[in-house]
Design a protein around this motif. Structure first.
Motif, PDB file in Angstrom:
ATOM      1  N   THR A 129       0.846  -1.186   0.000  1.00  0.00           N
ATOM      2  CA  THR A 129       0.000   0.000   0.000  1.00  0.00           C
ATOM      3  C   THR A 129       0.881   1.236   0.000  1.00  0.00           C
ATOM      4  N   SER A 130       0.693   2.122  -0.981  1.00  0.00           N
ATOM      5  CA  SER A 130       1.536   3.313  -1.018  1.00  0.00           C
ATOM      6  C   SER A 130       1.165   4.220   0.142  1.00  0.00           C
ATOM      7  N   PRO A 131       2.111   5.048   0.619  1.00  0.00           N
ATOM      8  CA  PRO A 131       1.810   5.947   1.733  1.00  0.00           C
ATOM      9  C   PRO A 131       0.572   6.804   1.470  1.00  0.00           C
ATOM     10  N   ALA A 132       0.418   7.254   0.226  1.00  0.00           N
ATOM     11  CA  ALA A 132      -0.728   8.104  -0.095  1.00  0.00           C
ATOM     12  C   ALA A 132      -2.035   7.337   0.102  1.00  0.00           C
ATOM     13  N   GLN A 133      -2.047   6.085  -0.369  1.00  0.00           N
ATOM     14  CA  GLN A 133      -3.247   5.258  -0.225  1.00  0.00           C
ATOM     15  C   GLN A 133      -3.554   5.002   1.245  1.00  0.00           C
ATOM     16  N   ARG A 147     -17.091  14.941  11.656  1.00  0.00           N
ATOM     17  CA  ARG A 147     -18.370  15.589  11.979  1.00  0.00           C
ATOM     18  C   ARG A 147     -18.410  16.069  13.423  1.00  0.00           C
ATOM     19  N   LEU A 148     -17.558  15.448  14.255  1.00  0.00           N
ATOM     20  CA  LEU A 148     -17.483  15.905  15.648  1.00  0.00           C
ATOM     21  C   LEU A 148     -16.523  17.083  15.783  1.00  0.00           C
ATOM     22  N   GLY A 149     -16.003  17.530  14.641  1.00  0.00           N
ATOM     23  CA  GLY A 149     -15.127  18.697  14.679  1.00  0.00           C
ATOM     24  C   GLY A 149     -13.655  18.356  14.857  1.00  0.00           C
ATOM     25  N   LEU A 150     -13.292  17.081  14.785  1.00  0.00           N
ATOM     26  CA  LEU A 150     -11.876  16.721  14.898  1.00  0.00           C
ATOM     27  C   LEU A 150     -11.176  16.935  13.553  1.00  0.00           C
ATOM     28  N   PRO A 151      -9.910  17.388  13.562  1.00  0.00           N
ATOM     29  CA  PRO A 151      -9.208  17.701  12.305  1.00  0.00           C
ATOM     30  C   PRO A 151      -8.701  16.437  11.595  1.00  0.00           C
ATOM     31  N   VAL A 152      -9.611  15.629  11.092  1.00  0.00           N
ATOM     32  CA  VAL A 152      -9.240  14.356  10.480  1.00  0.00           C
ATOM     33  C   VAL A 152      -8.406  14.548   9.216  1.00  0.00           C
ATOM     34  N   ARG A 153      -8.797  15.499   8.387  1.00  0.00           N
ATOM     35  CA  ARG A 153      -8.072  15.707   7.120  1.00  0.00           C
ATOM     36  C   ARG A 153      -6.647  16.166   7.380  1.00  0.00           C
ATOM     37  N   GLU A 154      -6.505  17.045   8.346  1.00  0.00           N
ATOM     38  CA  GLU A 154      -5.166  17.530   8.678  1.00  0.00           C
ATOM     39  C   GLU A 154      -4.324  16.371   9.203  1.00  0.00           C
ATOM     40  N   PHE A 155      -4.958  15.534  10.008  1.00  0.00           N
ATOM     41  CA  PHE A 155      -4.252  14.380  10.547  1.00  0.00           C
ATOM     42  C   PHE A 155      -3.769  13.479   9.405  1.00  0.00           C
ATOM     43  N   ALA A 156      -4.655  13.258   8.432  1.00  0.00           N
ATOM     44  CA  ALA A 156      -4.281  12.417   7.291  1.00  0.00           C
ATOM     45  C   ALA A 156      -3.126  13.049   6.512  1.00  0.00           C
ATOM     46  N   MET A 157      -3.164  14.375   6.383  1.00  0.00           N
ATOM     47  CA  MET A 157      -2.085  15.066   5.664  1.00  0.00           C
ATOM     48  C   MET A 157      -0.764  14.903   6.413  1.00  0.00           C
ATOM     49  N   VAL A 158      -0.810  15.078   7.721  1.00  0.00           N
ATOM     50  CA  VAL A 158       0.394  14.908   8.539  1.00  0.00           C
ATOM     51  C   VAL A 158       0.938  13.483   8.380  1.00  0.00           C
ATOM     52  N   THR A 160       0.459  11.419   5.822  1.00  0.00           N
ATOM     53  CA  THR A 160       1.024  11.252   4.481  1.00  0.00           C
ATOM     54  C   THR A 160       2.444  11.790   4.435  1.00  0.00           C
ATOM     55  N   ILE A 161       2.612  13.001   4.979  1.00  0.00           N
ATOM     56  CA  ILE A 161       3.932  13.640   4.918  1.00  0.00           C
ATOM     57  C   ILE A 161       4.941  12.827   5.735  1.00  0.00           C
ATOM     58  N   ALA A 162       4.515  12.396   6.925  1.00  0.00           N
ATOM     59  CA  ALA A 162       5.431  11.629   7.780  1.00  0.00           C
ATOM     60  C   ALA A 162       5.877  10.353   7.060  1.00  0.00           C
ATOM     61  N   LEU A 163       4.916   9.623   6.492  1.00  0.00           N
ATOM     62  CA  LEU A 163       5.257   8.375   5.799  1.00  0.00           C
ATOM     63  C   LEU A 163       6.157   8.649   4.604  1.00  0.00           C
ATOM     64  N   ARG A 164       5.854   9.740   3.902  1.00  0.00           N
ATOM     65  CA  ARG A 164       6.617  10.088   2.718  1.00  0.00           C
ATOM     66  C   ARG A 164       8.092  10.328   3.056  1.00  0.00           C
ATOM     67  N   PHE A 165       8.352  10.870   4.261  1.00  0.00           N
ATOM     68  CA  PHE A 165       9.722  11.275   4.565  1.00  0.00           C
ATOM     69  C   PHE A 165      10.527  10.229   5.326  1.00  0.00           C
TER      70      PHE A 165
END
Lengths: 266, 288
Positions: A129-133, A147-158, A160-165
């Motif tokens: 599985t690629s890091p992006a996937q 929906r509860l207001g947690l920053p899920v997308r930001e977490f996913a971005m973090v 992705t970047i962590a895995l990438r590096f």
């Protein structure tokens, strides 16, 4: 780097590579939990057989996979020795009041088996599985929390970047180690008491370059219009196919069979 | 020190799906005092070869011998020889870690086990060679230096070990023209003074024309040519096969020759080409 590290991705086109990341993550979780809830021999043979079948299916050379176990050798030895001396039961050998028991030997072996399974399953997940996937999958699974207001997308971005590096940082360490060794530093050779301080000239430049990379990346992301609060869409959307459904059913069936075996064996 | 490379091969991540062969069957011999340029397109194995010569990688096949001892061996003898090979990686400034300039330069000499007085003398000497003022630099923090100064500081850190062999990997990458000119001049002066073996890795033909008397051309991990710089760097078909153009002075001389001037075409530097043209011009009285 001569060994395939856990966390590395190997691109490929096997059925395992094509599976939806959510299915793979769910299946991995199940495969890692099962050996802890199902202690009997038959179910663990079944489980181990299944993991070996997956490894063959993933087309990752088996020897390379086995060599990734090297990263947990010390943890494994520690856990084995710990179990060996702390499990009560029939003593085999007593040295100075501490005894090694038959049960301890068995419990230690079980610990090692579980550890190996953990490493192999998580390695298989990242190899196929690629890091992006992977990050995309995490984001999709955690979506309800957004929906509860947690920053899920930001977490996913973090993520992705962590895995990438991860591989980048390994390369960087390798490069700096060589540069300092060429200046006579004792890092990979020499007595241990000289090797530990030897890492200072490695970590300082490593952090400097990590910060530089982070700054460059932040600039590049902002230049391309990234704003963390904005709603972003995905280039590829996750779709569950018939294969994903079949794989999910297969893994659930495996779980059910194992639980059934455990129940029958009491 | 005599460097012998015999049947050298190197594969990254062998027996994994990510395996990549960087070098195969490389044979070379480099004698003390030679100035050798290693030329090749990106991914041709130049940097890998350099690291193997410095004993930083273990060959997959064949070997690198430093005065007859395997460069990568884990013996005290081999380590001593490795320390005689100074290696400046690409962007050597990325290895800087100390809090002051003199301490950064002193790292290598200290690892050699020299006494304080000797280390101090070498620090001052090395800073001077690369054109940094030891007095002014005494308390400077390396990370506050400019890019060019940091490059020179990193080089000083390597020179301070006084290696009889110096390997430079793309020494002028990211330097402005003046910084580049200055660095090349300083390296050449130092080479001439100390009978240093200089190995320069580059895909900048102009750098090689200035620094190297012998050029080894690597293509896809194999030696495609090995000979005097003037021959290799003026061989248009050879260079074009490796996706390089001949240096501008050679291109000019070749064009002149094609239009009937009897000029030699293997002058690599602008000054040499000018002399050649002037000579032919005066001998023919300006007539073709």
């Amino acid at each position: 780097m001569s060994l395939l590290l856990p966390g590395m991705h190997v691109a490929g086109g096997t059925p395992l590579h094509r599976l939806d990341p959510r299915v793979k993550m769910g299946a991995s979780l199940l495969l890692m939990v099962l050996p802890f809830v199902a202690p009997s021999l038959p179910s663990n043979l079944l489980l181990a057989g299944f993991v070996v079948a997956l490894a063959i299916l993933s087309a990752v050379p088996l020897m390379a996979l086995v060599r990734t176990l090297r990263v947990v050798v010390w943890t494994g030895i520690f856990m084995f020795v710990f179990r060996l001396f702390t499990t009560p039961g029939t003593p085999l050998l007593t040295v100075g009041g501490i005894s090694v028991t038959l049960q301890g030997l068995g419990a230690g072996a079980v610990q090692i088996y579980r550890l190996c399974l953990l490493v192999v399953v998580s390695s298989l997940l990242t190899y196929t599985t690629s890091p992006a996937q992977l990050a995309h999958g995490v984001e999709a699974v955690l979506e309800p929390l957004a929906r509860l207001g947690l920053p899920v997308r930001e977490f996913a971005m973090v993520l992705t970047i962590a895995l990438r590096f991860v591989p980048t940082l390994f390369e960087e360490i390798e490069k700096i180690v060589k540069a300092q060794e060429a200046r006579g530093a004792l890092i990979r050779t020499g007595p241990l008491w000289k090797r530990v301080p030897g890492w200072v000239p490695v970590f300082v430049p490593l952090f400097v370059s990590a910060f530089r990379r982070a700054e460059d990346l932040a600039t590049a992301m902002e230049a391309r219009g990234f704003r963390s609060a904005h709603q972003r869409t995905h280039l590829y959307r996750l779709h569950l196919t018939r294969h994903d459904l079949a794989a999910s059913l297969l893994i659930l069936a495996l779980g059910a069979v194992i639980l059934f075996v455990e129940w029958r064996m009491g | 020190m005599l460097i012998s490379v015999e049947g050298l091969g190197y594969t990254y991540a062998p027996s994994t799906p990510l395996a990549r062969t960087a070098l195969r069957g490389v044979d070379l011999e480099i004698r003390q005092g030679e100035r050798v340029g290693i030329l090749g397109p990106t991914g041709s194995g130049k940097s890998t070869l350099a690291q193997l010569i410095a004993g930083l990688l273990r060959p997959t096949s064949g070997h690198v011998l430093l005065d007859g001892v395997a460069a990568h061996a884990r013996t005290a003898d081999a380590r001593l020889r490795r320390l005689k090979v100074g290696m400046a990686f690409q962007y050597p400034e990325h290895q800087i870690f100390e809090q002051t300039v003199p301490r950064e330069v002193a790292f290598g000499p200290r690892n050699l086990g020299l006494n304080d007085a000797e280390v101090e003398a070498r620090v001052a000497w090395a800073l001077d060679i690369v054109g940094l003022d030891p007095v002014e630099m005494a308390d400077r923090v390396p990370l506050t230096l400019s890019g060019g100064e940091m490059r020179r500081l990193a080089l000083a850190g390597i020179l301070a070990m006084r290696p009889p062999v110096l390997i430079l990997d793309e020494p002028t990458a990211n330097l402005d023209p003046r910084g580049r000119q200055e660095l090349l001049t300083r390296v050449l002066t130092w080479q001439a003074e100390t009978e240093l073996t200089l190995i320069v890795i580059s895909h900048n033909l102009d750098d090689l024309a200035r620094l190297a008397e012998r050029v080894v051309l690597l293509v896809a991990g194999q030696v495609a040519a090995d000979g005097p710089a003037r021959e290799v760097l003026s061989d248009r078909p050879l260079l074009e096969d490796a996706s390089f153009d001949v240096p501008p002075p050679v291109a000019l001389l070749q064009a002149l020759r094609q239009s009937g001037w009897a000029v030699a075409t293997n002058r690599l530097l602008a000054e040499e080409a000018a002399t050649e043209i002037a000579q032919v011009w005066s001998s023919t009285g300006g007539m073709v």
